[in-house]
Design a protein around this motif. Structure first.
Motif, mmCIF file in Angstrom:
data_model
loop_
_atom_site.group_PDB
_atom_site.id
_atom_site.type_symbol
_atom_site.label_atom_id
_atom_site.label_comp_id
_atom_site.label_asym_id
_atom_site.label_seq_id
_atom_site.Cartn_x
_atom_site.Cartn_y
_atom_site.Cartn_z
ATOM 1 N N ILE A 172 0.850 -1.195 0.000
ATOM 2 C CA ILE A 172 0.000 0.000 0.000
ATOM 3 C C ILE A 172 0.884 1.242 0.000
ATOM 4 N N PHE A 173 1.896 1.217 0.883
ATOM 5 C CA PHE A 173 2.784 2.373 0.962
ATOM 6 C C PHE A 173 3.496 2.612 -0.366
ATOM 7 N N VAL A 174 4.119 1.566 -0.918
ATOM 8 C CA VAL A 174 4.912 1.754 -2.134
ATOM 9 C C VAL A 174 4.030 2.179 -3.308
ATOM 10 N N THR A 175 2.873 1.551 -3.454
ATOM 11 C CA THR A 175 1.983 1.912 -4.567
ATOM 12 C C THR A 175 1.531 3.347 -4.443
ATOM 13 N N ALA A 176 1.093 3.724 -3.238
ATOM 14 C CA ALA A 176 0.598 5.092 -3.050
ATOM 15 C C ALA A 176 1.723 6.105 -3.247
ATOM 16 N N ALA A 177 2.875 5.858 -2.613
ATOM 17 C CA ALA A 177 3.974 6.822 -2.699
ATOM 18 C C ALA A 177 4.474 6.958 -4.134
ATOM 19 N N SER A 178 4.655 5.816 -4.821
ATOM 20 C CA SER A 178 5.127 5.895 -6.203
ATOM 21 C C SER A 178 4.111 6.601 -7.089
ATOM 22 N N ASN A 179 2.830 6.265 -6.896
ATOM 23 C CA ASN A 179 1.782 6.928 -7.674
ATOM 24 C C ASN A 179 1.860 8.438 -7.499
ATOM 25 N N VAL A 180 2.011 8.870 -6.241
ATOM 26 C CA VAL A 180 2.052 10.311 -5.960
ATOM 27 C C VAL A 180 3.272 10.956 -6.607
ATOM 28 N N LEU A 181 4.439 10.341 -6.401
ATOM 29 C CA LEU A 181 5.666 10.935 -6.934
ATOM 30 C C LEU A 181 5.638 11.012 -8.455
ATOM 31 N N ILE A 182 5.227 9.920 -9.092
ATOM 32 C CA ILE A 182 5.196 9.915 -10.553
ATOM 33 C C ILE A 182 4.145 10.898 -11.069
ATOM 34 N N SER A 183 3.023 10.967 -10.366
ATOM 35 C CA SER A 183 1.989 11.906 -10.791
ATOM 36 C C SER A 183 2.510 13.342 -10.711
ATOM 37 N N MET A 184 3.262 13.622 -9.638
ATOM 38 C CA MET A 184 3.817 14.970 -9.497
ATOM 39 C C MET A 184 4.762 15.293 -10.655
ATOM 40 N N MET A 185 5.491 14.250 -11.126
ATOM 41 C CA MET A 185 6.510 14.492 -12.146
ATOM 42 C C MET A 185 6.007 14.232 -13.550
ATOM 43 N N ILE A 237 2.233 -2.270 -9.145
ATOM 44 C CA ILE A 237 2.759 -0.919 -8.993
ATOM 45 C C ILE A 237 3.077 -0.319 -10.354
ATOM 46 N N MET A 238 3.837 -1.060 -11.164
ATOM 47 C CA MET A 238 4.151 -0.564 -12.496
ATOM 48 C C MET A 238 2.871 -0.384 -13.305
ATOM 49 N N GLY A 239 1.970 -1.336 -13.125
ATOM 50 C CA GLY A 239 0.700 -1.273 -13.847
ATOM 51 C C GLY A 239 -0.064 0.005 -13.541
ATOM 52 N N ARG A 240 -0.157 0.354 -12.254
ATOM 53 C CA ARG A 240 -0.904 1.544 -11.875
ATOM 54 C C ARG A 240 -0.195 2.812 -12.322
ATOM 55 N N LEU A 241 1.147 2.775 -12.273
ATOM 56 C CA LEU A 241 1.892 3.953 -12.706
ATOM 57 C C LEU A 241 1.574 4.264 -14.164
ATOM 58 N N GLU A 242 1.626 3.223 -14.988
ATOM 59 C CA GLU A 242 1.388 3.418 -16.411
ATOM 60 C C GLU A 242 -0.065 3.742 -16.701
ATOM 61 N N ALA A 243 -0.959 3.020 -16.032
ATOM 62 C CA ALA A 243 -2.372 3.150 -16.373
ATOM 63 C C ALA A 243 -3.022 4.364 -15.731
ATOM 64 N N PHE A 244 -2.464 4.834 -14.606
ATOM 65 C CA PHE A 244 -3.169 5.901 -13.907
ATOM 66 C C PHE A 244 -2.307 7.108 -13.592
#
Lengths: 238, 197, 220
Positions: C65-78, C130-137
């Motif tokens: 949960i932590f890694v998915t949420a944190a990565s999602n946030v960071l990538i979304s910011m960038m 995690i990678m899936g959500r980064l790419e898809a969302f």
């Protein structure tokens, strides 16, 4: 700078790399003490449990360290039974075993029982199970002959089979007067095949279906305890 | 003999799929026909055998405590370094496959670059580090693990082709039955434990 | 200016309420309809490996949960700054960094569990979810929805993990979280649940139950 230009790409990559690197270095340093302490305390707990000194679940790291420092004296010997210089706790058995037998440092942990002041001697073991390393500790009473307790652990033995060596039912068998050396002063303590054997003072039951792990532990006991034989002899007679 | 034992054990007993569940995603997704399964399996073997030893070199000579410079312990960078090596190796494999067999390249599609995040590849490097293998052991282990993964995916693809016309309950068709079959295959592979040559 | 554009501008300024229905669905969807494990077929590897007991499964879920949420946030910011050519590597770096943080934290503060999780913490990096959500969302959405999406998928993953872990620990060892619930006298432990194959059966059965309930059938 254009987002898709090469220059921007390299700069971005550099910034990300540096950023992550710095962040990780900071957190790594910050957690270092705790991480190393955990490993240290685990080893101390294992050594103490081999002499049946256990802690309840709420025991703090400080309590374990204090108990260890209070009751355990560390020594290093060689295969001639002489005391040599060395840090018993830090000795890495895996690399030690790669050396010639005569050059190996053999750690000894001497435990003084809190109430009775009796002394017990713990030595570490390392060998090979069926699929990977097995290791542990064995403690002896001051006659250097009677087993006081054992503790075993492993890398990748099969759960329910070889992995049973860590279980209480297996290690409890070694208590209650098992003898290490026989009349010819050879290591005789042995794990038999399977359960339900007729046992004598040298033998314990093995694990059904885990004969090879049992053999591995037997070899480990034989080799390692033979290395300490000179030390045990000298201490017996002193 | 020990290396050979490790090799055999990595294929059958420490099988990446049946014992450790590594590489499940692509295993489940690319196993609908045998031809693509063979292609992907071969690619996985190749990438494993390249990356695990490479990462061993990096671990031993750069990351380990006191390896590069006395007093410097870079092991916390392990994950990043390993994954960087893996991503590059996969890029290399992608280019080779595209040149050598454009048909296979097309058939594998997105799953070729996804080898980079195939748990079994990273798992290979992580197990190598955790079990502190030497270079020879790393080779034996990675080759064996790759072959084990290959065997698993080809086997399940063959079975899935065959059960296409079986009368499976609708909610169980596809993903559900594949899980259960994999479980049964896992039990079958457990029968190999205890083999020592 | 035509009314159409004026309306559009008003729409844009309104923005999305923090816990709007649409945003809340980001958390509830992955629990069932869009479950990362049983529907999206991602994140299987570690899901099966750490579920022999409930405790490591629980910690693993929190980590994911932590890694998915944190990565999602960071990538979304960038997301608007990342050069497309190095997109995947940047994503992997961010995820790997988050995972290392989790690993250091576990080794320092929950050592016994980190030993049980061992290599599987590192394997969170290759956890397809995690990678899936980064790419898809995350690559295409704002920070707050990305955070919710990350948390939602993490929880969806955790839910399945806990279900499998409860089944395996209860039937395989007669306990949950180490507390013996089925003593040897009334139930002999089924070792099949403890070995990897048991996890595969458990997930297969969960998928069967879920699809029968949702009436979602796979078309070959």
């Amino acid at each position: 700078m254009q987002k898709n230009s090469t220059g921007y790409m390299y700069m971005f990559a550099l910034v990300i790399t540096l950023g992550c690197g710095v962040l990780l270095a900071i957190v790594s340093e910050f957690t270092k003490v705790d991480r190393l302490t955990n490993i240290k305390v685990e080893k101390m707990t294992n050594i103490l449990s081999t002499v049946n000194y256990t802690f309840d679940k709420e025991a703090t790291n400080e309590e374990i360290e204090t108990a260890y420092k209070q009751y355990i004296e560390e020594k290093v010997v060689n295969t001639n039974g002489e005391f040599i210089e060395g840090n018993a706790f830090e000795i890495d058995l895996k690399s030690e075993r790669k050396k010639e037998l005569a050059d190996q440092q053999l750690p000894v942990f001497i435990f003084t029982q809190p109430e009775t002041e009796e002394k017990f001697y713990v030595v570490p073991l390392r060998g090979n199970g069926l699929w990977g390393a097995v290791w542990g500790y064995i403690s002896v009473e001051s006659d250097f002959q009677t087993v006081y307790g054992v503790k075993f652990d492993h890398e990748s033995e099969t759960p329910g089979l070889g992995a049973e060596i860590t279980k209480e039912w297996f290690t409890e068998q070694f208590k209650g007067g098992k003898q290490i050396f026989d009349k010819d002063e050879e290591v005789a303590i042995t794990i038999l095949k399977g359960k339900g054997n007729e046992l004598n003072q040298y033998s314990v039951d093995g694990i059904s279906g885990a004969t090879i792990t049992g053999n591995g532990v037997n070899d480990m006991l034989k080799n390692d305890l033979t290395a300490y034989k000179a030390y045990f002899e000298k201490s017996k007679n002193s | 003999m020990d290396l050979f034992n490790l090799f055999i054990r990595s294929i059958f007993i420490d099988n990446m799929i049946f014992a450790y569940f590594l590489g499940m995603c692509s295993y489940l997704a690319v196993s609908k026909n045998v031809k693509t399964a063979v292609g992907l399996g071969a690619a996985v073997i190749f990438v494993l055998v390249i990356t695990a030893p490479l990462n061993w070199v990096i671990k031993t000579y750069i990351l380990d405590a006191d390896a590069l410079i006395q007093g410097l312990d870079l092991s916390f960078l392990a994950y990043i370094m390993y994954i960087a090596v893996i991503a590059s190796a996969v890029q290399l494999v992608e280019m080779i496959v595209e040149k050598v067999s454009p048909a296979l390249y097309g058939a594998l599609g997105i799953f070729l670059p996804l080898i980079a995040v195939n748990c079994s590849i990273l798992g290979g490097s992580l197990f190598m580090a955790q079990r502190e293998y030497g270079i020879g052991e790393t080779f034996a282990f990675s080759l064996g693990s790759g072959i084990g993964w290959f065997l698993a995916i080809v086997a399940i693809a063959a079975i899935r082709e065959k059960i296409q016309y079986s009368d499976i309950p609708k909610p169980l068709k596809g993903l559900g039955i594949t899980f259960i079959i994999t479980g049964l295959m896992g039990i079958a592979f457990m029968s190999f434990s205890g083999i020592k040559l | 200016m035509s009314t159409a554009t004026a309306e559009q501008q008003v729409e844009k300024k309104k923005g999305e309420a923090l816990f709007s229905k649409k945003n809340l669905r980001l958390i509830s969807d992955p629990l069932n309809e869009n479950n990362p494990i049983t529907v999206q077929v991602l994140g299987i590897c570690s899901a099966l490996a750490v579920t022999a007991q409930v405790k490591p499964a629980f910690v693993m879920s929190l980590a994911v949960i932590f890694v998915t949420a944190a990565s999602n946030v960071l990538i979304s910011m960038m997301r608007n700054a990342i050069p497309s050519r190095i997109r995947i590597i940047v994503q992997l770096t961010i995820v790997a960094t988050m995972v290392i943080l989790v690993d250091l934290f576990l080794k320092a503060y929950v050592y016994d569990v980190s030993k049980q999780l061992s290599v599987f913490v590192g394997l969170i990096i290759t956890n397809c979810i995690i990678m899936g959500r980064l790419e898809a969302f995350a690559m295409g959405n704002k920070v707050w929805p990305s955070l919710l999406d990350g948390i939602g998928n993490g929880i969806g993953y955790g839910a399945i993990l806990l279900m499998v872990a409860v089944m395996r620990e209860l039937l395989g060892s007669g306990s949950i979280l180490g507390v013996t619930l089925l003593p040897e006298s009334i139930y002999v432990n089924n070792n099949l649940m403890v070995v990897p194959a048991g996890a595969l059966f458990a997930v297969g059965l969960i998928i069967w139950a879920q699809r029968a309930h949702n009436k979602y059938y796979e078309t070959e």
